[in-house]
Design a protein around this motif. Structure first.
Motif, mmCIF file in Angstrom:
data_model
loop_
_atom_site.group_PDB
_atom_site.id
_atom_site.type_symbol
_atom_site.label_atom_id
_atom_site.label_comp_id
_atom_site.label_asym_id
_atom_site.label_seq_id
_atom_site.Cartn_x
_atom_site.Cartn_y
_atom_site.Cartn_z
ATOM 1 N N LYS A 1 78.160 33.557 72.069
ATOM 2 C CA LYS A 1 76.798 33.023 71.923
ATOM 3 C C LYS A 1 75.923 34.158 71.415
ATOM 4 O O LYS A 1 75.953 35.275 71.947
ATOM 5 C CB LYS A 1 76.301 32.526 73.271
ATOM 6 C CG LYS A 1 74.855 32.036 73.273
ATOM 7 C CD LYS A 1 74.629 31.181 74.511
ATOM 8 C CE LYS A 1 73.186 31.175 74.953
ATOM 9 N NZ LYS A 1 72.980 30.310 76.122
ATOM 10 N N LYS B 1 70.991 24.179 84.229
ATOM 11 C CA LYS B 1 71.126 25.439 84.967
ATOM 12 C C LYS B 1 70.727 25.201 86.419
ATOM 13 O O LYS B 1 69.640 24.669 86.682
ATOM 14 C CB LYS B 1 70.231 26.517 84.361
ATOM 15 C CG LYS B 1 70.637 26.925 82.951
ATOM 16 C CD LYS B 1 69.674 27.952 82.390
ATOM 17 C CE LYS B 1 70.118 28.414 81.007
ATOM 18 N NZ LYS B 1 69.114 29.288 80.366
ATOM 19 N N ASP C 1 66.980 23.774 76.215
ATOM 20 C CA ASP C 1 67.033 24.663 77.386
ATOM 21 C C ASP C 1 65.618 24.794 77.961
ATOM 22 O O ASP C 1 65.284 24.149 78.956
ATOM 23 C CB ASP C 1 67.633 26.023 77.011
ATOM 24 C CG ASP C 1 67.821 26.918 78.239
ATOM 25 O OD1 ASP C 1 67.566 26.441 79.362
ATOM 26 O OD2 ASP C 1 68.214 28.088 78.088
ATOM 27 N N GLU C 2 64.745 25.550 77.294
ATOM 28 C CA GLU C 2 63.395 25.722 77.826
ATOM 29 C C GLU C 2 62.605 24.403 77.880
ATOM 30 O O GLU C 2 61.659 24.285 78.668
ATOM 31 C CB GLU C 2 62.614 26.759 77.003
ATOM 32 C CG GLU C 2 63.061 28.201 77.215
ATOM 33 C CD GLU C 2 64.205 28.631 76.293
ATOM 34 O OE1 GLU C 2 64.911 27.747 75.746
ATOM 35 O OE2 GLU C 2 64.406 29.841 76.115
ATOM 36 N N LYS D 1 72.131 35.507 70.427
ATOM 37 C CA LYS D 1 70.702 35.305 70.579
ATOM 38 C C LYS D 1 70.042 35.530 69.223
ATOM 39 O O LYS D 1 70.157 36.614 68.635
ATOM 40 C CB LYS D 1 70.138 36.299 71.597
ATOM 41 C CG LYS D 1 70.674 36.073 73.007
ATOM 42 C CD LYS D 1 70.110 34.800 73.609
ATOM 43 C CE LYS D 1 70.460 34.692 75.091
ATOM 44 N NZ LYS D 1 69.874 33.468 75.680
ATOM 45 N N ASN E 1 65.997 30.567 71.647
ATOM 46 C CA ASN E 1 64.971 30.792 72.685
ATOM 47 C C ASN E 1 63.557 30.507 72.162
ATOM 48 O O ASN E 1 62.647 31.321 72.347
ATOM 49 C CB ASN E 1 65.055 32.213 73.248
ATOM 50 C CG ASN E 1 66.285 32.419 74.119
ATOM 51 O OD1 ASN E 1 67.207 33.133 73.739
ATOM 52 N ND2 ASN E 1 66.340 31.786 75.277
ATOM 53 N N ASP F 1 71.432 30.727 70.244
ATOM 54 C CA ASP F 1 70.290 30.362 71.082
ATOM 55 C C ASP F 1 69.059 31.044 70.507
ATOM 56 O O ASP F 1 68.961 32.271 70.506
ATOM 57 C CB ASP F 1 70.538 30.839 72.519
ATOM 58 C CG ASP F 1 69.461 30.348 73.489
ATOM 59 O OD1 ASP F 1 68.454 29.771 73.013
ATOM 60 O OD2 ASP F 1 69.631 30.529 74.711
ATOM 61 N N ASN G 1 71.000 21.632 78.364
ATOM 62 C CA ASN G 1 71.617 22.756 79.060
ATOM 63 C C ASN G 1 71.157 22.698 80.519
ATOM 64 O O ASN G 1 69.971 22.854 80.807
ATOM 65 C CB ASN G 1 71.173 24.072 78.396
ATOM 66 C CG ASN G 1 71.841 25.293 79.009
ATOM 67 O OD1 ASN G 1 72.549 25.196 80.011
ATOM 68 N ND2 ASN G 1 71.609 26.441 78.398
ATOM 69 N N GLU H 1 70.866 26.156 70.359
ATOM 70 C CA GLU H 1 70.100 25.941 71.590
ATOM 71 C C GLU H 1 68.624 26.282 71.348
ATOM 72 O O GLU H 1 68.304 27.314 70.743
ATOM 73 C CB GLU H 1 70.696 26.853 72.671
ATOM 74 C CG GLU H 1 70.291 26.497 74.074
ATOM 75 C CD GLU H 1 71.007 27.421 75.078
ATOM 76 O OE1 GLU H 1 72.183 27.752 74.873
ATOM 77 O OE2 GLU H 1 70.348 27.815 76.042
HETATM 78 MG MG MG Z 1 68.964 29.355 76.427
#
Ligand code: MG
Length: 395
Positions: free
Chosen positions: A203, A303, A281-282, A205, A231, A229, A301, A256
């Motif tokens: 993965k 968590k 995700d966020e 970033k 972000n 990802d 995703n 992501e």
């Molecule tokens: Mg993430």
């Protein structure tokens, strides 16, 4: 609502809780959760036994400085929890990356309010965790630390690991990604080489100014599939789409959180046009967030630290699948305690990012292990962990 809960809840919290229950009920009706199979080895417990919750702060030392879009750090604070009951011990964990807002102090403040003395049977998870949910709003990692310890304890009382109680084949899991942070070309190449032979997917970033260079640097070392990802780092949909087309050519298999979490309109259009699946995700925390993301993202995703633990994660997984969405199981930087909890419930999902315990130098639990690129739960009861050193739990 029992007395202690009623005393603690402000009118706002009560309303929030009512809304939560209402949305949970709506969601629950849409689910057809498989029944838990009867397990023969349930431990006989004394009716006079009481649960005792204790905790200790612990700082995770990262093997490498971790950089994502906008942040850099070398340690992650956690709080480890323990629930003792009739000679058995359940372990839990709250992981607290600084950008999520919870701290060791706020978790401990929350845990001091948790009074489990009114509950006589730790296997009554719904009842106990509804009470924990109502103690305060948010505090999701603190709640997860209780949820995980309680699942561990309940599994030990019942005498089975949770993957068996969920009816899952623990080896039918996706390869875990291993994260390569944003760094200099030399460090990126070194980290990529370290991952070869251990992982089947990496993965990366992205979301910074040098995304293509990061990918090319990794591609100079390996042709392994890559997840990226961003972000929330890409601000413009057209630029993001161009980048995703380029990434597909480079062997990237999923994206992501490409754009800012509230920009759902642009993300929905991006997902529609994207040749790669787009995961939230966020943009997502809990069960109640999923419904509005249908048609916006390809998948979610999950968590444990964001969704208050295993009980809600299991519901989220099933609800997302009911809506036709893909699921990935993710993590924070965590010990093998929280990773092992996550490993119990992700068989059959689409992607996994469960490298959290592999990124730290002082993991204090043995549990789920990396085998041929996959994180596989142990066969021990509960979440399947044992401390590998003495942990000084106090109160
Ligand atoms: Mg993430």
């Amino acid at each position: 609502m029992n007395k202690s809960e009623s005393d603690l809840a402000s009118p706002d919290m009560k309303q929030n809780r009512r809304q939560f229950i209402k949305s949970s009920v709506t969601v629950a009706l849409a689910l057809s959760l498989p029944p838990l199979p009867a397990v023969a080895k349930t431990k006989q417990i004394k009716s006079s036994s009481k649960m005792k919750l204790s905790w200790t702060p612990y700082d995770l030392e990262l093997r490498h400085t971790f950089t994502i879009s906008g942040f850099s750090r070398k340690t992650t604070p956690v709080v480890l929890t323990k629930i003792e009951y009739d000679g058995l011990v359940g372990y839990g964990e709250a992981s607290l990356p600084p950008y999520l807002g919870e701290t060791q102090a706020s978790v401990i403040e929350f845990l001091k309010k948790v009074d489990l003395s009114a509950f006589s049977d730790p296997t009554h998870l719904d009842e106990i965790l509804e009470y924990v949910e109502g103690i305060a709003i948010n505090n999701t990692a603190a709640k997860a630390s209780v949820d995980i310890a309680l699942h561990d304890l309940a599994g030990k009382i019942i005498g089975a690991p949770w993957h068996k109680m969920y009816g899952l084949n623990k080896t039918d899991v996706p390869d875990t990604t291993f994260t390569i942070g944003i760094d200099t070309d030399d460090v990126v190449r070194e980290k990529t080489r370290e991952a070869l032979g251990r992982f089947n997917i990496l993965k990366v970033k992205v979301g910074g100014p040098d995304d293509k260079r990061m990918i090319e640097t990794i591609r100079s070392v390996t042709a392994l599939p890559l997840a990226v990802d961003a972000n929330q780092g890409w601000k413009d949909r057209h630029t993001a789409l161009d980048m995703i087309h380029w990434l597909k050519e480079k062997g990237i298999v999923m994206v992501e959180q490409p754009m800012p979490k509230h920009d759902l309109e642009n993300i929905a259009r991006l997902t529609e046009e994207s040749p790669l699946p787009i995961f939230a995700d966020e943009s997502l925390q809990r069960l109640a967030d999923i419904e509005r993301l249908k048609g916006v993202f390809s998948g979610i995703n999950i968590k444990l630290m964001k969704c208050t633990g295993m009980r809600e994660a299991w519901k989220m997984r099933n609800f997302a699948e009911t809506l036709g969405m893909k699921v990935m199981m993710g993590c924070m930087t965590e010990t093998s305690c929280a990773i092992s909890a996550a490993s119990q419930l992700y068989s059959g999902t689409d992607f996994a990012d469960l490298d959290g315990a592999l990124l730290i130098a002082n993991d204090c639990f043995d549990g789920a292990q990396l085998q041929n690129g996959k994180i596989i739960a142990s066969d021990l009861p509960g979440i399947g962990v044992e401390p590998n050193q003495k942990i000084g739990f106090g109160k």
